[in-house]
Design a protein around this motif. Sequence first.
Motif, PDB file in Angstrom:
ATOM      1  N   GLY A 264       4.351  28.620   8.614  1.00 16.91           N
ATOM      2  CA  GLY A 264       4.315  27.170   8.586  1.00 16.91           C
ATOM      3  C   GLY A 264       2.938  26.622   8.906  1.00 16.91           C
ATOM      4  N   ARG A 265       2.195  27.293   9.774  1.00 20.96           N
ATOM      5  CA  ARG A 265       0.846  26.829  10.103  1.00 20.96           C
ATOM      6  C   ARG A 265      -0.056  26.885   8.870  1.00 20.96           C
ATOM      7  NH1 ARG A 265      -0.495  29.668  15.968  1.00 20.96           N
ATOM      8  NH2 ARG A 265       1.306  28.805  17.113  1.00 20.96           N
ATOM      9  N   LEU A 266       0.078  27.957   8.082  1.00 23.94           N
ATOM     10  CA  LEU A 266      -0.724  28.069   6.867  1.00 23.94           C
ATOM     11  C   LEU A 266      -0.341  26.980   5.870  1.00 23.94           C
ATOM     12  CD1 LEU A 266      -2.791  29.524   5.118  1.00 23.94           C
ATOM     13  CD2 LEU A 266      -0.984  31.088   4.392  1.00 23.94           C
ATOM     14  N   ASP A 267       0.940  26.709   5.742  1.00 25.67           N
ATOM     15  CA  ASP A 267       1.374  25.651   4.829  1.00 25.67           C
ATOM     16  C   ASP A 267       0.836  24.301   5.268  1.00 25.67           C
ATOM     17  OD1 ASP A 267       2.772  27.440   3.269  1.00 25.67           O
ATOM     18  OD2 ASP A 267       4.649  27.174   4.363  1.00 25.67           O
ATOM     19  N   ASP A 268       0.849  24.044   6.579  1.00 25.95           N
ATOM     20  CA  ASP A 268       0.308  22.776   7.072  1.00 25.95           C
ATOM     21  C   ASP A 268      -1.191  22.678   6.805  1.00 25.95           C
ATOM     22  OD1 ASP A 268       2.828  22.250   7.918  1.00 25.95           O
ATOM     23  OD2 ASP A 268       2.451  22.580  10.052  1.00 25.95           O
ATOM     24  N   LEU A 269      -1.893  23.799   6.967  1.00 24.46           N
ATOM     25  CA  LEU A 269      -3.332  23.794   6.690  1.00 24.46           C
ATOM     26  C   LEU A 269      -3.596  23.521   5.213  1.00 24.46           C
ATOM     27  CD1 LEU A 269      -6.271  24.270   7.517  1.00 24.46           C
ATOM     28  CD2 LEU A 269      -5.892  26.729   7.129  1.00 24.46           C
ATOM     29  N   ILE A 270      -2.819  24.161   4.345  1.00 19.42           N
ATOM     30  CA  ILE A 270      -2.986  23.931   2.907  1.00 19.42           C
ATOM     31  C   ILE A 270      -2.704  22.471   2.579  1.00 19.42           C
ATOM     32  CG2 ILE A 270      -2.059  24.516   0.636  1.00 19.42           C
ATOM     33  CD1 ILE A 270      -1.587  27.343   1.672  1.00 19.42           C
ATOM     34  N   THR A 271      -1.699  21.898   3.217  1.00 22.31           N
ATOM     35  CA  THR A 271      -1.387  20.485   2.971  1.00 22.31           C
ATOM     36  C   THR A 271      -2.529  19.588   3.419  1.00 22.31           C
ATOM     37  OG1 THR A 271       0.989  20.906   3.216  1.00 22.31           O
ATOM     38  CG2 THR A 271       0.237  18.641   3.472  1.00 22.31           C
ATOM     39  N   ARG A 272      -3.091  19.848   4.604  1.00 26.14           N
ATOM     40  CA  ARG A 272      -4.187  19.014   5.106  1.00 26.14           C
ATOM     41  C   ARG A 272      -5.400  19.085   4.176  1.00 26.14           C
ATOM     42  NH1 ARG A 272      -3.710  17.252  10.368  1.00 26.14           N
ATOM     43  NH2 ARG A 272      -1.954  18.111  11.553  1.00 26.14           N
ATOM     44  N   ILE A 273      -5.743  20.292   3.747  1.00 22.53           N
ATOM     45  CA  ILE A 273      -6.886  20.422   2.831  1.00 22.53           C
ATOM     46  C   ILE A 273      -6.549  19.796   1.481  1.00 22.53           C
ATOM     47  CG2 ILE A 273      -8.393  22.072   1.670  1.00 22.53           C
ATOM     48  CD1 ILE A 273      -7.974  23.993   3.987  1.00 22.53           C
TER      49      ILE A 273
ATOM     50  N   GLN B  68       0.860  -1.176   0.000  1.00 22.01           N
ATOM     51  CA  GLN B  68       0.000   0.000   0.000  1.00 22.01           C
ATOM     52  C   GLN B  68       0.903   1.234   0.000  1.00 22.01           C
ATOM     53  OE1 GLN B  68      -3.759   0.274   0.688  1.00 22.01           O
ATOM     54  NE2 GLN B  68      -3.531  -1.642  -0.419  1.00 22.01           N
ATOM     55  N   GLN B  69       0.530   2.240  -0.765  1.00 22.08           N
ATOM     56  CA  GLN B  69       1.314   3.469  -0.839  1.00 22.08           C
ATOM     57  C   GLN B  69       0.490   4.644  -0.320  1.00 22.08           C
ATOM     58  OE1 GLN B  69       2.817   3.996  -4.826  1.00 22.08           O
ATOM     59  NE2 GLN B  69       4.652   2.782  -4.383  1.00 22.08           N
ATOM     60  N   VAL B  70       1.135   5.433   0.514  1.00 23.28           N
ATOM     61  CA  VAL B  70       0.529   6.653   1.048  1.00 23.28           C
ATOM     62  C   VAL B  70       1.370   7.820   0.542  1.00 23.28           C
ATOM     63  CG1 VAL B  70      -0.133   7.922   3.110  1.00 23.28           C
ATOM     64  CG2 VAL B  70      -0.276   5.417   3.084  1.00 23.28           C
ATOM     65  N   GLU B  71       0.801   8.604  -0.345  1.00 28.02           N
ATOM     66  CA  GLU B  71       1.537   9.731  -0.925  1.00 28.02           C
ATOM     67  C   GLU B  71       1.118  11.019  -0.233  1.00 28.02           C
ATOM     68  OE1 GLU B  71       2.854  10.655  -5.363  1.00 28.02           O
ATOM     69  OE2 GLU B  71       0.797  11.321  -5.009  1.00 28.02           O
ATOM     70  N   LEU B  72       2.101  11.848   0.059  1.00 24.94           N
ATOM     71  CA  LEU B  72       1.858  13.117   0.736  1.00 24.94           C
ATOM     72  C   LEU B  72       2.499  14.231  -0.084  1.00 24.94           C
ATOM     73  CD1 LEU B  72       0.802  14.644   3.236  1.00 24.94           C
ATOM     74  CD2 LEU B  72       3.029  14.259   4.298  1.00 24.94           C
ATOM     75  N   ARG B  73       1.692  15.171  -0.515  1.00 31.48           N
ATOM     76  CA  ARG B  73       2.174  16.334  -1.251  1.00 31.48           C
ATOM     77  C   ARG B  73       2.100  17.540  -0.325  1.00 31.48           C
ATOM     78  NH1 ARG B  73      -1.564  16.527  -6.352  1.00 31.48           N
ATOM     79  NH2 ARG B  73      -0.203  18.268  -6.905  1.00 31.48           N
ATOM     80  N   LEU B  74       3.222  18.216  -0.158  1.00 35.89           N
ATOM     81  CA  LEU B  74       3.324  19.311   0.801  1.00 35.89           C
ATOM     82  C   LEU B  74       3.170  20.650   0.100  1.00 35.89           C
ATOM     83  CD1 LEU B  74       6.365  17.956   2.825  1.00 35.89           C
ATOM     84  CD2 LEU B  74       3.960  17.806   3.438  1.00 35.89           C
ATOM     85  N   ALA B  75       2.597  21.612   0.812  1.00 33.50           N
ATOM     86  CA  ALA B  75       2.387  22.944   0.254  1.00 33.50           C
ATOM     87  C   ALA B  75       3.670  23.742   0.182  1.00 33.50           C
ATOM     88  CB  ALA B  75       1.347  23.702   1.080  1.00 33.50           C
ATOM     89  N   ALA B  76       4.708  23.327   0.897  1.00 36.95           N
ATOM     90  CA  ALA B  76       6.002  24.004   0.894  1.00 36.95           C
ATOM     91  C   ALA B  76       7.065  22.971   1.212  1.00 36.95           C
ATOM     92  CB  ALA B  76       6.036  25.148   1.916  1.00 36.95           C
ATOM     93  N   PRO B  77       8.297  23.156   0.746  1.00 35.87           N
ATOM     94  CA  PRO B  77       9.351  22.196   1.083  1.00 35.87           C
ATOM     95  C   PRO B  77       9.591  22.146   2.586  1.00 35.87           C
ATOM     96  CG  PRO B  77      10.267  24.138  -0.017  1.00 35.87           C
ATOM     97  CD  PRO B  77       8.796  24.239  -0.133  1.00 35.87           C
ATOM     98  N   LEU B  78       9.665  20.947   3.123  1.00 35.49           N
ATOM     99  CA  LEU B  78       9.803  20.753   4.569  1.00 35.49           C
ATOM    100  C   LEU B  78      10.866  19.697   4.851  1.00 35.49           C
ATOM    101  CD1 LEU B  78       6.200  20.663   6.100  1.00 35.49           C
ATOM    102  CD2 LEU B  78       7.936  22.418   6.401  1.00 35.49           C
ATOM    103  N   ARG B  79      11.501  19.813   6.007  1.00 37.03           N
ATOM    104  CA  ARG B  79      12.355  18.754   6.532  1.00 37.03           C
ATOM    105  C   ARG B  79      12.220  18.674   8.057  1.00 37.03           C
ATOM    106  NH1 ARG B  79      16.698  22.337   4.567  1.00 37.03           N
ATOM    107  NH2 ARG B  79      17.445  23.647   6.295  1.00 37.03           N
ATOM    108  N   ASP B  80      11.057  19.082   8.561  1.00 34.34           N
ATOM    109  CA  ASP B  80      10.753  19.031   9.987  1.00 34.34           C
ATOM    110  C   ASP B  80       9.880  17.810  10.244  1.00 34.34           C
ATOM    111  OD1 ASP B  80      10.017  19.376  12.596  1.00 34.34           O
ATOM    112  OD2 ASP B  80       9.487  21.486  12.398  1.00 34.34           O
ATOM    113  N   ALA B  81      10.468  16.763  10.859  1.00 29.23           N
ATOM    114  CA  ALA B  81       9.742  15.513  11.059  1.00 29.23           C
ATOM    115  C   ALA B  81       8.498  15.710  11.922  1.00 29.23           C
ATOM    116  CB  ALA B  81      10.664  14.472  11.699  1.00 29.23           C
ATOM    117  N   ALA B  82       8.575  16.587  12.930  1.00 26.12           N
ATOM    118  CA  ALA B  82       7.430  16.796  13.824  1.00 26.12           C
ATOM    119  C   ALA B  82       6.237  17.397  13.081  1.00 26.12           C
ATOM    120  CB  ALA B  82       7.842  17.701  14.994  1.00 26.12           C
TER     121      ALA B  82
END
Length: 498
Positions: free
Chosen positions: A355-364, A293-307
Amino acid sequence: MFDGIQKRIVSMWFPRLASDRALRAHPVAGPFALTLRERNAERIHCLNAEAEAAGLHRGMPFADARAFCPELQSRPADPRGDARMLATLARWAGRYCPWVGLEGQDGLVLDITGAAHLMGGEAALMTDLGARMERAGFAVGLGLADTRGAAWALAHAGGGIAAPGDPGPALAGLPVAALRLDPDTVTALQRLGLRRIGELEAAARGPLARRFGAGVMARLDQAMGRQGESVTPLPAPPHYGIRLSLPEPIGRVEDVMAGTARLLEALCAKLAAREAGARRLCLTLRRVDRGSQQVELRLAAPLRDAARILPLFRRGVEAADAGFGIDQLRLEATQVEPLPARQLATRAGGRQDGGRLDDLITRIGTRIGLENIHRFLPADSHIPERGFLIAPAAWSRPQGAWAPPRPRPLRLFAPEPIAGQGGGQGRRPPTRFQWRRLSLSTARATGPERIAPEWWLDDEAWARGLRDYWRVETHQGRRLWLFHTPQVPGWFVQGEFA
């Protein structure tokens, strides 16, 4: 090099790499050239065979070339694109051998020692290499010899294969320019009567070394194999993938998330070491039945913060089917972008909430797709309907608030004609008018603000010419944005203020 194995080098020279690349994308018939600005003048950077046959050459002023060949077609050169194409060809050439390096800006060098038999021999390898390049639309010169210098000489002088162990006979009849010498040195050697490599090889070394220095003899010795010259392969592109094999199958969401957290920490450390950030991640869950099974995640901005990245995986992990259990997790960053280190706060206690806005965009975006989330950006135009741009939120950054010279309505719509009475025949808004089946009367009007159409754009909506805009407050409480077209008289409503 292993004992008993003769080293063999292939040189690939692309005499028209830039023009061949351009013509692959957009073919044209007839003479064609790419131009590049050098020394405050447009000069020919690369040209096709038809342009060369017409007498044009590299470095020629473009104005002279057009006068000499009126049917010449041209485009601007793209040296960066040519470099990317050469790197792509280098990766492709890895199908013949593992050691492939760059040879200047228009060539490749391949160390095929011990690999030619895999292609049916040296002659078959060279034939296959030339045929594939011809089908791809690239002119190429090929040379094969024991040394890098000899292979380069053969590739630039018509191609050929030198016998193993002794490149001298194959090089004897080639011009001295094939030894990778500068033009001034070549001219000086020709004046001495040394026009061929064989003549240079037979000449006394002492006088030549005193007159030209050690460079000429070094190039000759490299070609003949008396002086070593290595092939430096291109470094392998970084691979951002981490794998975790489990001693026992797991199936709970929390267990999968815990394993993903371990993978993310290692992957983000690798990204941080290269100052890069992931834009797309793929988590592969291998089951005990060998399915995955593959879970693909597309981010709204480049990230390298595991948390920050880990919670974004939960929705996809919860939807995955673990079957009879998962025995391996693999996390790979399939799209990576530069992410240099930067200061997070400019003053004590300051913080950045982008970063909060980018995370929100990613979730939506995981629900409706990142390309379906847009943001409005200001545009440099006085035309109301062109004063903003709609851009994908994940691939654009906020650019601040608008700064219009005059107040603009909160709601903007297509111009709607109105019928009015009173007013000053265009100099003032009508005192009474009908709009959307409403009877309105003007209480106060502010204006006019004249806006002219952008003459460099063909817009039918502005075919009436100038517009005089007014802010009109009505006795009924509506605050409208009206405009009048003096060239073709008429009144329109285009917006409404809050």
